[in-house]
Design a protein around this motif. Structure first.
Motif, mmCIF file in Angstrom:
data_model
loop_
_atom_site.group_PDB
_atom_site.id
_atom_site.type_symbol
_atom_site.label_atom_id
_atom_site.label_comp_id
_atom_site.label_asym_id
_atom_site.label_seq_id
_atom_site.Cartn_x
_atom_site.Cartn_y
_atom_site.Cartn_z
ATOM 1 N N LYS A 128 0.830 -1.204 0.000
ATOM 2 C CA LYS A 128 0.000 0.000 0.000
ATOM 3 C C LYS A 128 0.867 1.259 0.000
ATOM 4 O O LYS A 128 0.612 2.206 -0.740
ATOM 5 C CB LYS A 128 -0.925 -0.001 1.223
ATOM 6 C CG LYS A 128 -2.168 0.843 1.051
ATOM 7 C CD LYS A 128 -3.084 0.716 2.245
ATOM 8 C CE LYS A 128 -2.552 1.478 3.442
ATOM 9 N NZ LYS A 128 -3.144 1.109 4.726
ATOM 10 N N ASP A 129 1.882 1.258 0.849
ATOM 11 C CA ASP A 129 2.726 2.445 0.954
ATOM 12 C C ASP A 129 3.934 2.400 0.026
ATOM 13 O O ASP A 129 4.820 3.252 0.116
ATOM 14 C CB ASP A 129 3.190 2.631 2.402
ATOM 15 C CG ASP A 129 2.053 3.079 3.302
ATOM 16 O OD1 ASP A 129 0.949 3.304 2.757
ATOM 17 O OD2 ASP A 129 2.253 3.191 4.516
ATOM 18 N N GLN A 130 3.958 1.403 -0.853
ATOM 19 C CA GLN A 130 5.029 1.262 -1.836
ATOM 20 C C GLN A 130 6.428 1.366 -1.240
ATOM 21 O O GLN A 130 7.256 2.164 -1.673
ATOM 22 C CB GLN A 130 4.848 2.300 -2.951
ATOM 23 C CG GLN A 130 3.584 2.040 -3.741
ATOM 24 C CD GLN A 130 3.265 3.140 -4.724
ATOM 25 O OE1 GLN A 130 3.709 4.274 -4.579
ATOM 26 N NE2 GLN A 130 2.514 2.797 -5.743
ATOM 27 N N VAL A 131 6.650 0.581 -0.199
ATOM 28 C CA VAL A 131 8.001 0.509 0.362
ATOM 29 C C VAL A 131 8.822 -0.405 -0.541
ATOM 30 O O VAL A 131 8.411 -1.523 -0.840
ATOM 31 C CB VAL A 131 7.958 -0.071 1.799
ATOM 32 C CG1 VAL A 131 9.360 -0.255 2.343
ATOM 33 C CG2 VAL A 131 7.143 0.832 2.707
ATOM 34 N N ASP A 132 9.947 0.102 -1.016
ATOM 35 C CA ASP A 132 10.761 -0.676 -1.954
ATOM 36 C C ASP A 132 11.723 -1.580 -1.193
ATOM 37 O O ASP A 132 12.681 -1.109 -0.586
ATOM 38 C CB ASP A 132 11.532 0.272 -2.871
ATOM 39 C CG ASP A 132 12.192 -0.498 -4.004
ATOM 40 O OD1 ASP A 132 12.025 -1.747 -4.048
ATOM 41 O OD2 ASP A 132 12.866 0.145 -4.830
ATOM 42 N N LEU A 133 11.457 -2.879 -1.237
ATOM 43 C CA LEU A 133 12.291 -3.812 -0.477
ATOM 44 C C LEU A 133 13.665 -3.990 -1.111
ATOM 45 O O LEU A 133 14.551 -4.594 -0.510
ATOM 46 C CB LEU A 133 11.590 -5.166 -0.339
ATOM 47 C CG LEU A 133 10.295 -5.147 0.490
ATOM 48 C CD1 LEU A 133 9.699 -6.534 0.579
ATOM 49 C CD2 LEU A 133 10.550 -4.605 1.896
ATOM 50 N N LYS A 134 13.841 -3.464 -2.337
ATOM 51 C CA LYS A 134 15.161 -3.575 -2.962
ATOM 52 C C LYS A 134 16.190 -2.690 -2.263
ATOM 53 O O LYS A 134 17.384 -2.792 -2.523
ATOM 54 C CB LYS A 134 15.065 -3.180 -4.447
ATOM 55 C CG LYS A 134 14.371 -4.240 -5.283
ATOM 56 C CD LYS A 134 14.721 -4.085 -6.756
ATOM 57 C CE LYS A 134 13.802 -4.911 -7.623
ATOM 58 N NZ LYS A 134 12.435 -4.298 -7.701
ATOM 59 N N ASN A 135 15.690 -1.819 -1.395
ATOM 60 C CA ASN A 135 16.612 -0.944 -0.668
ATOM 61 C C ASN A 135 17.403 -1.675 0.402
ATOM 62 O O ASN A 135 18.284 -1.092 1.015
ATOM 63 C CB ASN A 135 15.834 0.194 -0.004
ATOM 64 C CG ASN A 135 15.394 1.226 -1.020
ATOM 65 O OD1 ASN A 135 16.089 1.448 -2.007
ATOM 66 N ND2 ASN A 135 14.241 1.829 -0.790
ATOM 67 N N TYR A 136 17.019 -2.930 0.670
ATOM 68 C CA TYR A 136 17.667 -3.665 1.750
ATOM 69 C C TYR A 136 18.338 -4.920 1.197
ATOM 70 O O TYR A 136 17.912 -5.439 0.162
ATOM 71 C CB TYR A 136 16.634 -4.052 2.813
ATOM 72 C CG TYR A 136 15.732 -2.926 3.217
ATOM 73 C CD1 TYR A 136 16.167 -1.947 4.100
ATOM 74 C CD2 TYR A 136 14.451 -2.822 2.683
ATOM 75 C CE1 TYR A 136 15.347 -0.895 4.453
ATOM 76 C CE2 TYR A 136 13.618 -1.760 3.033
ATOM 77 C CZ TYR A 136 14.068 -0.794 3.915
ATOM 78 O OH TYR A 136 13.261 0.247 4.262
ATOM 79 N N PRO A 137 19.354 -5.422 1.893
ATOM 80 C CA PRO A 137 19.998 -6.656 1.416
ATOM 81 C C PRO A 137 18.979 -7.793 1.324
ATOM 82 O O PRO A 137 18.171 -7.980 2.228
ATOM 83 C CB PRO A 137 21.040 -6.970 2.497
ATOM 84 C CG PRO A 137 21.252 -5.688 3.217
ATOM 85 C CD PRO A 137 19.988 -4.913 3.105
#
Lengths: 432, 294
Positions: A128-137
């Motif tokens: 919903k909040d479009q948190v980009d998980l690619k930002n984390y290892p």
């Protein structure tokens, strides 16, 4: 008599109403039907307090301050518990429904909490909040996922390095450790640095898993647990070699304090008081070491020495939300903030742990300009994830119980390792 | 039978007054006792899920070597700490019952450990006992005696705990003995003096016999306390000598909270409860033979 009986009835009714009242008071924290009412109350501008649990929250004070400043309607209350008691306390709290709203979770405990529905599934919020998980290892994202659901936003990661006291090296005219060091070089330097007349030890080989023997086992080419989490690696010859490297430093080369001594005074304390030339410790130790006046400029860190190959354990924490949180919306706001680049950089500046948000490592490094702290980040190239299974703590208790006999020299390392392997395999078999 | 309304209202108020305390006792002490008894027949999983397992926990008790060691350690602790603690505190109480200068200062000093938190006591003693940097070994070193690794050597760890336990319990016992001593009428001593009794005779013939009710009380309570020793062991002793120091309650903690088998831990608690009951009962029976009530 009749009147007397009436009185008894009246009193027991009075007592039972009190029971009901008190029962309501205690159970309201476990049930969440009331939470929707509270949420709307919060939306209408009422101030909401959420609790935040962890074991080194002194490294997060600036982040909490920043969040409180930008979210005036939410107040974060930090609840710090020393690591040794953290998970014991958390389990009791989880059982009683009083877990903190937002809390630190580590790898060994994650599966247990997620499988027992103690943690809130964050997948929908993330979408919903479009948190980009690619930002984390990716290794950290997968560490905190179960059955395709994400339960945690990675907070930080840590690797282990070889910390050393430059002053003691200078005194003996020995070149500082670097990436080319191997076990032989470490042993040789430790021998030269040990000065029993001054009570100085060249190296410390405590019985600690993440900091010490997990790494040396990997360096010897072994593993702690098989990739499918079903089989122990402790009984393999490589693991025995990795353990023996450490126990030999105590018993054969006598360059390390004994286990008894290190139980009384932890290697980290020996190091900051100038009695220890080298020891293995995590990237998190930088925060404590730099605060020590003596060590501020006398310490430095290098990559771990090679055995047969290079090896180090990587582990990272996540922020998770309690499934029973009364303020899931505010808790998510906070977790989202904690996972942002802004929070990562504020935390990094304070120097606690290497932030998980990609690209913000520089801010962490900048907190320790005088150390070669980049070694911790460089080591991630060949790092192995911290070994976990469903009930990790069961076999880590065996580690302490059994390996201590090898560390004190009462039992040959190979025997202890084989015994531990057998016990751990039993525990792993019982998990399913 | 008729009861006047005034008495009835007295009763009512009395019940209302004790209700909060009774409720607290009921919920936080008595109810958990029954629950523990029930849980000792169950098998626990994570987060409070349990299944009925019959007598299996009790069968396991019979073959648990750790439990045997724990009972051995607890017994050693009890038979040293309790009598020594009592003897020392009687001795101190008699001394502090004299009229000497600075009496209240001494009394305060001896009582100080009682008002200090066990955690703080443990921290300080841990440093005193530290084998490399501790004060005790420093003094021993000055006398050219090599100091042991007090808290990390199997041979001395339990002894170290016992010393701290005695030190910290003397104060409270002493106060109870002091009040016992002051309850002894001066006229006995005067009469004895006229008959020509010396200080020692007075002590053994008057003081001690008349102090027996107090000794009995202190013995019962400190024995129960000693059976439940936990805090100093938890805070002072490291993993490596646990086997030779862990008490029954420590083992209970280990199973209940570290290994998460709360069912088995409950059965240990029930066993301990039974043993304390029996020993206290025996003490109650034996007291007729040696306790003198005035």
């Amino acid at each position: 008599m009749v009147k007397n009986a009436k009185k008894v009835v009246a009193i027991s009714m009075l007592m039972s109403t009190m029971v009901v009242v008190s029962a309501c008071g205690s159970s309201s924290s476990t049930d969440s039907p009331t939470s929707s009412a509270k949420e709307t109350a919060a939306a209408s501008g009422e101030k909401v307090t959420i609790s935040y649990g962890g074991w080194s929250l002194d490294t997060m004070t600036d982040v909490i301050k920043a969040f409180n400043a930008s979210h005036p309607n939410i107040e974060v209350k930090a609840e710090n518990t020393p690591y040794k008691q953290y998970f014991t306390k958390l389990e009791t709290a989880a059982q009683g429904g009083t877990m903190p709203d937002v809390l630190w979770m580590n790898g060994p405990n994650f599966i247990k909490y997620a499988e027992n529905n103690m943690l809130k599934d964050l997948s929908d919020n993330i979408k919903k909040d479009q948190v980009d998980l690619k930002n984390y290892p990716t290794s950290l994202i997968s560490l905190y996922s179960l059955g395709g659901k994400n339960y945690g936003i990675p907070k930080d990661y840590d690797t282990i390095g070889l910390w050393y006291n430059k002053k003691l090296f200078d005194e003996k005219g020995i070149p500082y450790p670097d990436g080319t060091w191997d076990w032989a070089k470490l042993t040789e330097a430790a021998k030269k640095l040990t000065d029993s007349s001054k009570g100085i030890y060249g190296f410390a080989a405590p019985m600690m898993n993440q900091e010490d023997y997990y790494n040396t086992i990997l360096q010897a080419g072994g593993n702690i647990i098989s990739d499918d989490h079903k089989k122990s690696g402790f009984d393999q010859p490589e693991a025995i070699e990795g353990l023996k490297f450490l126990t030999d430093l105590i018993q054969v080369h006598k360059v390390s304090p004994t286990l008894a001594q290190m139980t009384e005074t932890a290697p980290a304390d020996l190091f900051t008081s100038g009695k220890l030339a080298m020891y293995f410790d995590g990237s998190w130790a930088a925060f404590t070491i730099i605060q020590n006046a003596e060590m501020k400029n006398n310490a430095d860190v290098a990559p771990l020495p090679k055995g047969k190959k290079q090896g180090v354990v990587i582990h990272g924490l996540s922020h998770v939300i309690s499934a029973n949180s009364k303020h899931p919306k505010e808790a998510w706001e906070f977790v989202k903030f904690l996972g942002s680049k802004e929070a990562a950089e504020i935390a990094a500046k304070q120097g606690g742990a290497i932030p998980a948000f990609k690209g913000s490592e520089a801010a962490w490094l900048a907190a320790f300009p005088q150390y070669h702290a980049k070694a911790f980040i460089d080591m991630t190239e060949y790092a192995t994830p911290y070994p976990v299974s469903k009930n990790t703590s069961v076999w880590t208790t065996y580690e302490t119980e059994i390996l201590k006999n090898a560390w004190t020299g009462e039992k040959p390392v190979a025997d202890a390792a084989k015994e531990l392997g057998a016990k751990m395999n039993q525990a792993l078999a019982a998990e399913k | 039978m008729r009861i006047s309304s005034k008495r009835r209202s007295d009763w009512m108020w009395a019940y209302i007054m004790i209700t909060p305390l009774m409720l607290g006792l009921l919920f936080f002490y008595i109810w958990p006792v029954f629950q523990t008894f029930y849980f000792s027949f169950t098998d626990w999983g994570s987060f409070g899920k349990y299944t009925w397992s019959g007598l299996s926990n009790y069968k396991r008790l019979l073959t648990d070597r750790d439990l045997l060691y724990a009972f051995r350690n607890t017994s050693i602790y009890i038979i040293t700490a309790v009598p020594i603690g009592i003897i020392l505190s009687i001795f101190l109480a008699v001394l502090l019952n004299q009229k000497v200068k600075g009496l209240s200062v001494y009394r305060t000093l001896y009582f100080l450990p009682v008002v200090t938190m066990p955690a703080a006591v443990a921290m300080v003693w841990k440093w005193l006992y530290n084998s490399d940097f501790g004060l005790i070994n420093y003094v021993l070193g000055r006398l050219s005696i090599p100091g042991p690794h007090w808290l990390t050597d199997n041979r001395t760890a339990l002894l170290s705990i016992i010393i701290v336990a005695i030190w910290s319990s003397i104060g409270s016992h002493m106060i109870i003995f002091l009040s016992g001593l002051q309850g002894i009428s001066v006229s006995y001593y005067e009469a004895a003096s006229i008959d020509g009794a010396g200080a020692f005779t007075k002590f053994t013939r008057i003081t001690l016999p008349l102090l027996t009710p107090t000794i009995f009380f202190v013995m019962v309570t400190s024995l129960i306390g000693a059976f439940q020793v936990f805090d100093f062991i938890y805070m002072m002793v490291g993993d490596i000598v646990m086997e030779s120091t862990q008490s029954v309650v420590f083992l209970y903690y280990k199973y209940g909270f570290l290994k998460n088998s709360k069912g088995y831990a409950s059965s240990i608690a029930v066993l301990l409860f039974g043993i304390i009951m029996i020993i206290t009962y025996i003490q109650m029976k034996i007291q007729k033979k040696w306790v003198h009530y005035e």
